[in-house]
Scaffold this active site. Structure first.
Site, PDB file in Angstrom:
ATOM      1  N   LYS A   8       0.837  -1.209   0.000  1.00  0.00           N
ATOM      2  CA  LYS A   8       0.000   0.000   0.000  1.00  0.00           C
ATOM      3  C   LYS A   8       0.864   1.248   0.000  1.00  0.00           C
ATOM      4  O   LYS A   8       2.047   1.208   0.380  1.00  0.00           O
ATOM      5  CB  LYS A   8      -0.953   0.048   1.198  1.00  0.00           C
ATOM      6  CG  LYS A   8      -0.308   0.015   2.590  1.00  0.00           C
ATOM      7  CD  LYS A   8       0.196   1.353   3.124  1.00  0.00           C
ATOM      8  CE  LYS A   8       0.789   1.225   4.522  1.00  0.00           C
ATOM      9  NZ  LYS A   8       1.692   2.307   4.914  1.00  0.00           N
ATOM     10  N   PRO A  89       9.423  -4.645  -0.278  1.00  0.00           N
ATOM     11  CA  PRO A  89      10.507  -4.331   0.663  1.00  0.00           C
ATOM     12  C   PRO A  89      10.008  -4.333   2.109  1.00  0.00           C
ATOM     13  O   PRO A  89       8.891  -3.900   2.383  1.00  0.00           O
ATOM     14  CB  PRO A  89      10.961  -2.933   0.234  1.00  0.00           C
ATOM     15  CG  PRO A  89      10.577  -2.831  -1.199  1.00  0.00           C
ATOM     16  CD  PRO A  89       9.317  -3.638  -1.346  1.00  0.00           C
ATOM     17  N   GLY A  93       7.412   1.060   4.931  1.00  0.00           N
ATOM     18  CA  GLY A  93       6.263   1.974   4.847  1.00  0.00           C
ATOM     19  C   GLY A  93       5.250   1.525   3.828  1.00  0.00           C
ATOM     20  O   GLY A  93       4.284   2.232   3.540  1.00  0.00           O
ATOM     21  N   LEU A  94       5.457   0.304   3.277  1.00  0.00           N
ATOM     22  CA  LEU A  94       4.567  -0.212   2.231  1.00  0.00           C
ATOM     23  C   LEU A  94       3.571  -1.238   2.785  1.00  0.00           C
ATOM     24  O   LEU A  94       2.779  -1.803   2.022  1.00  0.00           O
ATOM     25  CB  LEU A  94       5.390  -0.841   1.099  1.00  0.00           C
ATOM     26  CG  LEU A  94       6.273   0.160   0.343  1.00  0.00           C
ATOM     27  CD1 LEU A  94       7.291  -0.558  -0.544  1.00  0.00           C
ATOM     28  CD2 LEU A  94       5.397   1.085  -0.516  1.00  0.00           C
ATOM     29  N   ASP A 131      -2.590  -1.487  10.794  1.00  0.00           N
ATOM     30  CA  ASP A 131      -2.818  -1.465   9.340  1.00  0.00           C
ATOM     31  C   ASP A 131      -3.425  -2.756   8.803  1.00  0.00           C
ATOM     32  O   ASP A 131      -3.813  -2.815   7.644  1.00  0.00           O
ATOM     33  CB  ASP A 131      -1.471  -1.294   8.607  1.00  0.00           C
ATOM     34  CG  ASP A 131      -1.095   0.166   8.429  1.00  0.00           C
ATOM     35  OD1 ASP A 131      -1.918   1.040   8.765  1.00  0.00           O
ATOM     36  OD2 ASP A 131       0.021   0.418   7.943  1.00  0.00           O
TER      37      ASP A 131
END
Ligand code: C5P
Length: 283
Positions: A8, A89, A93-94, A131
């Site tokens: 995301k 990765p 932050g993804l 999340d």
């Protein structure tokens, strides 16, 4: 059975204030993109997770935590063998780990014939991380609360982005970034509201809609991020934005050609970059 666990980006990420439970109240528009990990599920007597990324096979792998929690909550007698192929990765932050955890819940619900859909799995997902609930639905969504209150938004179709992940690791990254925020950085949710209005009116997101509360503290916490950002801009990015608690930076591209051109220029400088497209969610 095989499931994809999409990455995301946060198109907006605002912190509204600090909560009594130590978490922060947020307003964020999240969007899944087509960079993904793969999970495969097979029946087995015991729970086992194997992963092709070194260092992720340990007990703190969120996939194993998700499987253990679902097994315990639903009193499932059998186990499962889960293989995780990482492409997103890690700690970037993804949302890779959170997405893997959500895919594990969905996959095991099917494998174990629990008949639990995204809505029923929400409370379990929220125990695994702020999340994780978003990734049960994916697509375009508004997140509130500490991130676990998810409202689907109209899909933001065929938008292209280029992601660049600097090789910078910081221990307890998310907690460190939240801890470094000063109340002056808190906002009222206006940026998120503007983007939500645009998306509801059918407009694609533009750079002027993007906002991330961590943009400034990330430069202090991640050594070398300032220089990395300057390199991306020098190599032709129109503007670059932080996703989540970073350190991945992204920019919007007009289409696959502009995306590929940027990726080539960044790759020539030795930077790890991905051209990605938005993906719609399950609602
Ligand atoms: O929920 P998750 O485990 O991803 O959060 C990691 C850490 O980030 C928390 O322990 C907390 O310090 C911080 N956090 C926060 N407010 C949020 C989400 C996370 O302060 N909304």
């Amino acid at each position: 059975m095989r499931l994809r666990a999409y990455a995301k980006v946060n198109l907006t990420l605002e912190v509204l204030g600090k909560r009594p439970d130590g978490y922060h109240e947020i307003a964020s528009v999240l969007q899944t993109v087509d960079l993904a990990d793969d999970l495969t599920f097979e029946p087995a007597a015991e729970l086992a997770v194997e992963c092709d990324a070194p260092g992720l096979s340990s007990d703190d792998n969120l996939v194993l935590q998700a499987a253990r929690l679902l097994k315990r909550e639903m009193q499932v007698p059998q186990g499962a063998r889960i293989s995780l192929r990482k492409r997103v990765p890690i700690a970037a932050g993804l949302g890779g780990g959170s997405s893997d955890a959500a895919a594990a819940l969905l996959g095991l619900s099917r494998l174990w014939e629990l008949h639990l859909g995204p809505r029923e799995l929400l409370p379990i997902a929220a125990q695994l991380g702020s999340d994780v609930p978003f990734f049960l639905f994916g697509g375009t969504a508004l997140a509130g609360g500490r991130g676990e209150v998810v409202t689907p938004l109209p899909p933001c179709r065929d938008a292209w982005l280029v992601l660049a992940t600097p090789p910078i690791q910081v221990a307890r990254k998310t907690a460190t970034l939240y801890g470094a925020l000063r109340p002056a950085a808190f906002t009222g949710g206006e940026a998120t509201e503007r983007l939500v209005q645009a998306l509801r009116a059918g407009a694609p997101p533009s750079s002027s809609h993007l906002f991330n509360v961590f943009e400034e503290v990330a430069e202090l916490v991640f050594p070398g991020l300032t220089r990395y950002r300057a390199t991306l801009l020098d190599a032709g990015a129109p503007s670059v934005h932080l996703t989540g608690s970073g350190p991945t930076l992204f920019c919007l591209a007009s289409g696959p050609e502009e995306g590929a051109a940027l990726q080539r220029r960044w790759a020539a400088l030795g930077l790890e970059a991905y051209v990605v497209k938005t993906v719609a969610g399950s609602l």
